[in-house]
Write an enzyme that holds these catalytic residues in place. Structure first.
Site, mmCIF file in Angstrom:
data_model
loop_
_atom_site.group_PDB
_atom_site.id
_atom_site.type_symbol
_atom_site.label_atom_id
_atom_site.label_comp_id
_atom_site.label_asym_id
_atom_site.label_seq_id
_atom_site.Cartn_x
_atom_site.Cartn_y
_atom_site.Cartn_z
ATOM 1 N N ASP A 24 -27.347 32.021 -48.906
ATOM 2 C CA ASP A 24 -26.009 31.602 -50.267
ATOM 3 C C ASP A 24 -25.530 33.214 -50.815
ATOM 4 O O ASP A 24 -26.063 34.283 -50.321
ATOM 5 C CB ASP A 24 -27.345 31.011 -51.416
ATOM 6 N N TRP A 29 -20.667 37.573 -52.725
ATOM 7 C CA TRP A 29 -20.746 39.235 -52.370
ATOM 8 C C TRP A 29 -19.416 39.587 -51.953
ATOM 9 O O TRP A 29 -19.064 41.064 -52.594
ATOM 10 C CB TRP A 29 -21.274 38.953 -50.783
ATOM 11 N N HIS A 41 -18.014 35.209 -46.450
ATOM 12 C CA HIS A 41 -18.652 34.934 -45.283
ATOM 13 C C HIS A 41 -18.364 35.636 -43.955
ATOM 14 O O HIS A 41 -19.255 35.164 -42.922
ATOM 15 C CB HIS A 41 -18.173 33.199 -45.324
ATOM 16 N N LEU A 135 -37.074 32.405 -29.328
ATOM 17 C CA LEU A 135 -37.252 31.796 -30.533
ATOM 18 C C LEU A 135 -36.092 30.725 -30.925
ATOM 19 O O LEU A 135 -34.552 29.901 -30.113
ATOM 20 C CB LEU A 135 -35.673 32.646 -31.539
HETATM 21 C C1 FPP Z 1 -22.945 30.168 -48.996
HETATM 22 O O1 FPP Z 1 -22.145 31.235 -49.481
HETATM 23 C C2 FPP Z 1 -22.646 30.074 -47.450
HETATM 24 C C3 FPP Z 1 -22.439 29.079 -46.583
HETATM 25 C C4 FPP Z 1 -21.987 27.689 -47.541
HETATM 26 C C5 FPP Z 1 -21.929 29.510 -45.407
HETATM 27 C C6 FPP Z 1 -22.671 29.886 -44.342
HETATM 28 C C7 FPP Z 1 -22.340 30.921 -43.279
HETATM 29 C C8 FPP Z 1 -22.451 32.087 -42.526
HETATM 30 C C9 FPP Z 1 -23.522 32.826 -43.246
HETATM 31 C C10 FPP Z 1 -21.016 32.629 -41.468
HETATM 32 C C11 FPP Z 1 -22.075 32.304 -40.717
HETATM 33 C C12 FPP Z 1 -22.344 31.635 -40.225
HETATM 34 C C13 FPP Z 1 -23.022 31.177 -38.675
HETATM 35 C C14 FPP Z 1 -24.338 29.509 -38.101
HETATM 36 C C15 FPP Z 1 -22.580 31.336 -37.602
HETATM 37 P P1 FPP Z 1 -21.913 31.172 -51.098
HETATM 38 O O2 FPP Z 1 -20.555 30.598 -50.100
HETATM 39 O O3 FPP Z 1 -22.216 29.305 -51.459
HETATM 40 O O4 FPP Z 1 -21.937 31.703 -52.249
HETATM 41 P P2 FPP Z 1 -21.581 31.850 -53.715
HETATM 42 O O5 FPP Z 1 -22.812 30.448 -53.494
HETATM 43 O O6 FPP Z 1 -21.933 33.130 -54.103
HETATM 44 O O7 FPP Z 1 -19.959 30.816 -53.613
#
Ligand code: FPP
Length: 241
Positions: A24, A29, A41, A135
């Site tokens: 999250d 960030w 992301h 893994l």
């Molecule tokens: C949550 O942060 C994150 C996500 C919804 C996406 C997670 C994806 C990645 C880490 C990218 C790469 C992944 C793979 C599997 C290659 P948010 O957008 O909800 O953050 P916020 O709460 O600050 O808005």
């Protein structure tokens, strides 16, 4: 990268077998840095590369990642598209390296909702790495735990056999893997958000204020150490550590 021995980190033998990460805070960030959310992301993806390698190096058996929930479709189309591009980029750029390191990839979730080329990339990643001994990397994409349980229930109904706990757990995406020992959620929220509800039945939870792009190997190791300080009881009475 040289293989990191758990001994050099003084992590000892009591490593969690199965870690789940609710990744999250990518958006926050980026926003804090005045950047578009999609760059958050991307930073998350870069961090993920390091953490997967690190988990594999220190001998974690299974790592489950919440990458895209069934609720994430509610995000703006542009952000969803940017996330899909990142998933594709990840699978295309990392597959050979993951395969070489013996990582076994499993996608958890309904892949049929994704563009065909993404489905193809995920199917290739799974089939190429299926018999790898290292893994176990589970990536939750278009995943929701309740939907997973409904899917499992339907599999069992079709079989027409009597259902017990073992049969139910073996009809989940994580069939054959140990339960989650440790769930880490970054960026200050303290909830499960429909992530692996049954597998997390006895998990320890560690929450960090830092966002996912800030989850360094050092901080991740700190989460594992916090897990090791906990006394797990599984409902019984256990002597203090
Ligand atoms: C949550 O942060 C994150 C996500 C919804 C996406 C997670 C994806 C990645 C880490 C990218 C790469 C992944 C793979 C599997 C290659 P948010 O957008 O909800 O953050 P916020 O709460 O600050 O808005």
């Amino acid at each position: 990268m040289a293989k990191i021995q758990p001994e050099t980190l003084n992590l000892g033998k009591d490593l969690p077998k199965h870690i789940g990460i609710i990744m999250d805070g990518n958006g926050r960030w980026a926003t804090r840095k005045g950047l578009p959310r999609k760059l958050g992301h991307r930073a998350g993806m870069e961090r993920l590369r390091g953490l997967i390698r690190f988990s594999s190096d220190i001998g974690i058996e299974a790592l489950s990642l919440y990458a895209f929930s069934t609720e994430n479709w509610k995000r703006p189309k542009e952000e969803v598209g940017a996330l899909f591009e990142l998933f594709m980029e990840y699978f295309l750029s990392e597959l050979d390296e993951l395969h070489k390191n013996g990582v076994c990839i499993r996608i958890m979730g309904d892949m049929s909702a994704f563009p065909q080329r993404m489905q193809d990339a995920m199917a290739e990643a799974m089939s190429k790495t299926a018999s790898n001994p290292g893994l176990k990397l589970n990536i939750a994409l278009n995943y929701g735990s309740r939907a997973e349980v409904v899917r499992a229930a339907n599999i069992l109904v079709k079989k027409g056999e009597e259902v017990d706990e073992e049969a139910l757990m073996n009809a989940l995406y994580t069939a054959g893997l140990p339960d989650l020992d440790l769930v880490i959620r970054t960026a200050g929220e303290q909830r499960l958000s429909n992530f692996m509800l049954l597998q997390a039945a006895y998990a320890e939870f560690v929450f960090t204020d830092e966002t996912f792009p800030e989850l360094t190997e050092e901080l991740y190791t700190g989460c594992i150490r916090e897990y090791q300080r906990r006394t797990r009881r599984f409902g019984a009475v256990v002597e203090k550590k």
